[in-house]
Design an enzyme around this catalytic site. Structure first.
Site, PDB file in Angstrom:
ATOM      1  CG  ASP A  30      49.468  41.294  44.716  1.00  0.00           C
ATOM      2  OD1 ASP A  30      49.460  40.106  44.359  1.00  0.00           O
ATOM      3  OD2 ASP A  30      48.623  41.780  45.487  1.00  0.00           O
ATOM      4  CG  HIS A 207      40.850  37.223  48.999  1.00  0.00           C
ATOM      5  ND1 HIS A 207      40.153  38.179  48.301  1.00  0.00           N
ATOM      6  CD2 HIS A 207      42.153  37.588  48.964  1.00  0.00           C
ATOM      7  CE1 HIS A 207      41.010  39.092  47.840  1.00  0.00           C
ATOM      8  NE2 HIS A 207      42.226  38.764  48.244  1.00  0.00           N
ATOM      9  CG  ASP A 336      46.850  43.903  48.806  1.00  0.00           C
ATOM     10  OD1 ASP A 336      47.462  43.172  48.013  1.00  0.00           O
ATOM     11  OD2 ASP A 336      45.637  44.154  48.687  1.00  0.00           O
TER      12      ASP A 336
END
Length: 410
Positions: A30, A207, A336
């Site tokens: 990210d 997700h 992540d």
């Protein structure tokens, strides 16, 4: 008789050999949203070689930079062009384009270390040239604003996967962590999957709800990915993949890129977080209007209920479970980093991957197994998705009326 060479090698040596041959192809990082949140995407003076100086009074230092990616043996990186699912969809479309732009600018500013990759061949070429292959993935279908036309344009801009949802249920897909509305995917949502397959964009099922995972697998004609998820049987977080889905991956050819986020991989830590949230809610109900009292009592609770520590072994446990259900060909890595507070002890940032692979070697994974997990499974998935898209050349795009409501389709 002398032991075979492989038996003489230490786990660290087996891991090092594997990562030299097939460096980590990480499924989710990210950094782009960090650039937006910390610098407003103004990065002319940003030094991505070393970001340890990015700590402030309110933010820890970034987890990623070129030095630590190199130390972590990362050879290819999916950069997430995530924007908040709370944005109105037209605003989310614009913001996603801005994130694609800032990611391309970051790559261009670091040409000795990073190289834009739009295909499996591009990844191979970048790795062979000693650069980190840099791909872009969208995180959440809010980024296409209910439009297959926008989806196609995002592909043309360079996005090569899309996570169908983030934390919010959409007009066409249920999120794992929001109230469901469709029992998975509605008719438009299934056509999103079909169109992604047609153009060669990977379908990412991190997700999404369990029902949406199954619906996507029902219609997918190319391998799916979970760009950053664990195994739900090991840690019960709804962001993780249930065994019912893992059992279907060998048929589909898809992979779970195992996440490092501590609350997703350590059940004790997940329960501690839930208990703390419950205690905070209880205290706020009891002492409404007395925030200092709530803070003092919560601090006392924290002192008496120490937070468990997540370890590299936790991440390895998820890999073990996925191997046992879906096989070695269904595993990848999706840390992540820069999208979580910190990683497991010893893997707090992107430099720690060699320690994970040494742990797996200690557990009996061969060099060939480790190479599949680090890179080769992801490369196979990309090539199979590209081959399917090539087979659809000349197929008519899926079409819907512009501006239509996609809720309730089907």
């Amino acid at each position: 008789m002398a032991a075979p060479l492989s038996a003489q090698e230490t786990p660290e040596e087996v891991a090092a050999a594997a990562l030299d041959a097939a460096p980590v192809f990480d499924g989710h990082n990210d950094v782009p949203i960090q650039l937006r949140g910390r610098f407003g995407n103004v990065i002319g003076d940003f030094d991505f070689v070393d970001t340890l100086d990015t700590a402030t009074e309110t933010r820890a230092a970034m987890h990623s930079d070129i030095i630590r990616l190199r130390k972590g043996k990362v050879g290819a990186q999916w950069w997430s062009v995530y924007v908040s699912a709370s944005l109105e969809e037209p605003e989310a479309v614009q913001a996603t384009m801005e994130q694609i732009d800032v990611t391309k600018r970051l790559i261009a500013q670091n040409p000795d270390a990073l190289q834009l990759a739009l295909s499996a061949d591009d990844v191979e070429a970048a790795v062979a040239d000693g650069r980190i292959a840099s791909l872009m993935g969208m995180e959440g279908g809010h980024s296409i604003g209910n439009s297959l036309a926008v989806l196609r344009q995002m592909y043309d801009l360079g996005a090569r996967y899309m996570t169908l949802t983030h934390g919010r249920t959409l007009d066409w897909a249920d999120s794992a962590t929001d109230k469901p509305r469709h029992g998975g995917l509605n008719a438009f949502g299934m056509d999103v999957v079909r169109e992604m397959n047609r153009i060669g964009m990977l379908v990412d099922l991190s997700h999404v709800s369990e029902e949406a995972m199954h619906d996507a697998l029902d219609v997918a004609r190319a391998p799916v990915i979970f760009s950053h998820s664990g195994a739900r049987a090991v840690t019960g977080h709804l962001r993780n993949v249930p065994d019912s889905v893992l059992e279907r991956l060998p048929t589909n050819g898809g992979i779970v890129m195992v996440v490092a986020l501590p609350w997703f991989i350590n059940e004790d830590l997940r329960n501690h977080a839930a208990n703390r949230a419950a205690e905070q809610a209880r205290l706020e109900a009891l002492f409404s209007g007395l925030p200092d009292e709530v803070e003092a009592r919560l601090a006392k609770w924290d002192a008496e209920n120490r937070q468990p520590v997540s370890t590299i072994g936790d991440m390895a446990d998820h890999i073990d479970h996925i191997r046992g259900i879906a096989g070695i060909d269904a595993i990848g890595i999706g840390g992540d980093y820069d999208g979580m507070p910190y990683g497991p002890a010893g893997m707090e940032d992107t430099s720690g991957y060699p320690l994970l692979f040494a742990e797996l070697a200690r557990r009996g994974y061969s060099q060939a197994d480790l190479e599949k997990i680090s890179m080769r499974n992801m490369m196979r998935v990309m090539r199979e998705a590209e081959a399917y898209a090539a087979s659809q050349e000349g197929a008519v795009p899926f079409e819907y009326p512009a501006g239509g409501d996609r809720d309730g389709e089907g």
